[in-house]
Design an enzyme around this catalytic site. Structure first.
Site, PDB file in Angstrom:
ATOM      1  N   ASP A 184       0.841  -1.206   0.000  1.00 19.54           N
ATOM      2  CA  ASP A 184       0.000   0.000   0.000  1.00 19.54           C
ATOM      3  C   ASP A 184       0.877   1.257   0.000  1.00 19.54           C
ATOM      4  OD1 ASP A 184       0.587  -1.270   2.366  1.00 19.54           O
ATOM      5  OD2 ASP A 184      -1.366  -0.973   3.298  1.00 19.54           O
ATOM      6  N   ASP A 190       1.443  -7.110 -10.775  1.00 14.72           N
ATOM      7  CA  ASP A 190       0.458  -6.846 -11.826  1.00 14.72           C
ATOM      8  C   ASP A 190      -0.137  -5.447 -11.629  1.00 14.72           C
ATOM      9  OD1 ASP A 190      -1.275  -7.154 -13.890  1.00 14.72           O
ATOM     10  OD2 ASP A 190      -2.462  -8.765 -13.018  1.00 14.72           O
ATOM     11  N   ASP A 194       0.835  -1.651 -13.744  1.00 15.93           N
ATOM     12  CA  ASP A 194      -0.188  -0.862 -14.454  1.00 15.93           C
ATOM     13  C   ASP A 194      -0.216   0.561 -13.893  1.00 15.93           C
ATOM     14  OD1 ASP A 194      -0.914  -3.014 -16.009  1.00 15.93           O
ATOM     15  OD2 ASP A 194      -3.065  -2.645 -15.787  1.00 15.93           O
TER      16      ASP A 194
END
Ligand code: NAD
Length: 354
Positions: free
Chosen positions: A221, A245, A249
């Protein structure tokens, strides 16, 4: 010496951008007197339509005997109602597993001429040059059981990692940091997840073998926040499958568009190269796809699988020059320059290969 390359266009814009990579490689072959032999097979929805499965044994065997593999993208709304185990994305997961492509490498470096294309402020992204090393064949995407229970009202996914799986990807992280700026950030969720606690233990152990590399541990986080508030503070990030992943992005905003990002997925013997983006069904068939992520993936193939450094750099310089000349596709949100379609963008890059 001729190199055998398997092309897996896949679905949607995957079909469009793979041609761009091939045209660029043809120009490299001509310019640098080398030879590439191409063989094309289906994967994903296009394989399902033709063969009833998203990946055939024939494709797997062709990939196993290739020198390298280039993949476009898979997926699309057309296959929304196909059974889960036959969905296009299963073809991608299966080829990664079959070829043991456990190490996914994603360089994220903004081109100077595109700094203003990012929604982030230029002074925040300036100087950022990140390599994300993502574990690709373990974790939540592969763990069993994965099922529905109690009449479909409860869903179960399983997050499993073995010591061996973590060790080999962590080593890749350290090795990558060693040849860059010697700073490794290991991203986990060790305050909550047992698999992350094992991950952190192994990173600590391995750090003794790489004393020249500075190691930080960061919770996912916090990493997500820092990636867009202080991206220049990262060098190499090593992380597990799901976190990698999502973070890669997120990091694509640094480059102005997800269409710009290349990746390499490596086993100890073979490499599969693909852009980070998906099949973009919303623009498929319109000639709007940004081919640069795919073209830069081909450059990574030359570098990592064939050791052709100067040819890889020729592609990267051609991309840079094309952007400096003002050419870009419509996904890049910039007012200046010339907006072009996929084929024109490709042609400009081809012409700029020196
Ligand atoms: P996506 O990456 O396909 O698209 C996200 C957005 O970015 C869309 O608006 C799209 O138009 C745009 N975009 C992506 N690549 C672009 C490019 N090269 N040029 C211009 N614009 C581009 O992600 P999504 O919409 O979440 O997924 C669509 C399908 O792709 C789904 O079926 C998903 O499962 C699949 N997918 C496949 C891969 C892969 O093959 N490696 C990766 C991600 C998603």
């Amino acid at each position: 010496m001729s190199k055998k390359i398997v092309l897996l266009p896949g679905d949607g814009i995957g079909q469009e951008v793979i041609n761009s990579a091939k045209e660029v490689l043809d120009k490299v072959a001509k310019t640098y007197q080398c030879q590439f032999e191409f063989e094309q097979f289906e994967i994903g929805g296009s394989s399902y339509d033709k063969h009833g499965v998203p990946l055939t044994d024939e494709t797997i065997n062709a990939c196993k005997s290739a020198d390298a593999i280039l993949l476009g993208a898979v997926g699309g709304t057309k296959w929304d109602n196909v059974p889960t185990e036959l969905k296009p994305e299963q073809g991608l997961l299966k080829i990664r597993k079959e070829l043991n492509l456990y190490s996914n490498i994603r360089p994220i470096k903004g081109f100077d001429s595109l700094l203003h294309a990012s929604p982030l402020k230029e002074d925040i992204i300036k100087g950022s040059d990140i390599l994300i090393v993502r574990e690709l064949t373990g974790g939540l995407y592969f763990g069993k059981p994965r099922e529905r229970r109690e009449n479909g009202t409860v869903a179960v996914d399983t997050l499993v990692y073995s010591r061996k799986e973590i060790e080999r990807i962590v080593e890749k992280g350290f090795e990558s940091a060693q040849i860059r700026n010697k700073h490794l950030t290991s991203v986990d969720k060790a305050n909550v997840l047992e698999s992350s606690r094992l991950w952190r233990e192994i990173v600590e152990e391995k750090s003794k073998d790489y004393p020249d590399v500075k190691v930080d541990h960061m919770l996912v986080d916090a990493a997500a926040m820092k990636l867009i508030t202080n991206p220049a503070s990262f060098d190499v990030i090593v992380t597990e499958n799901l976190f990698g992943d999502i973070l890669s992005d997120e990091a694509s905003v640094l480059t102005g568009s997800i269409g710009m990002l290349p990746s390499a997925s490596l086993s100890d013997t073979v490499g599969l190269y693909e852009p980070v983006h998906g099949s973009a069904p919303d623009i498929a068939g319109e000639g709007k796809a940004n081919p640069l992520g795919m073209i830069l993936s081909a450059a990574m193939m030359l570098r990592y699988s064939f050791g052709m450094e100067k040819e890889a750099q020729a592609i990267e310089s051609a991309v840079n020059e094309s952007l400096q000349q003002g050419y870009h596709t419509s996904d890049l949100n910039i007012a200046d320059g010339t907006v072009v379609q996929t084929d024109k963008m490709t042609q400009v890059v081809v012409e700029n290969i020196k």
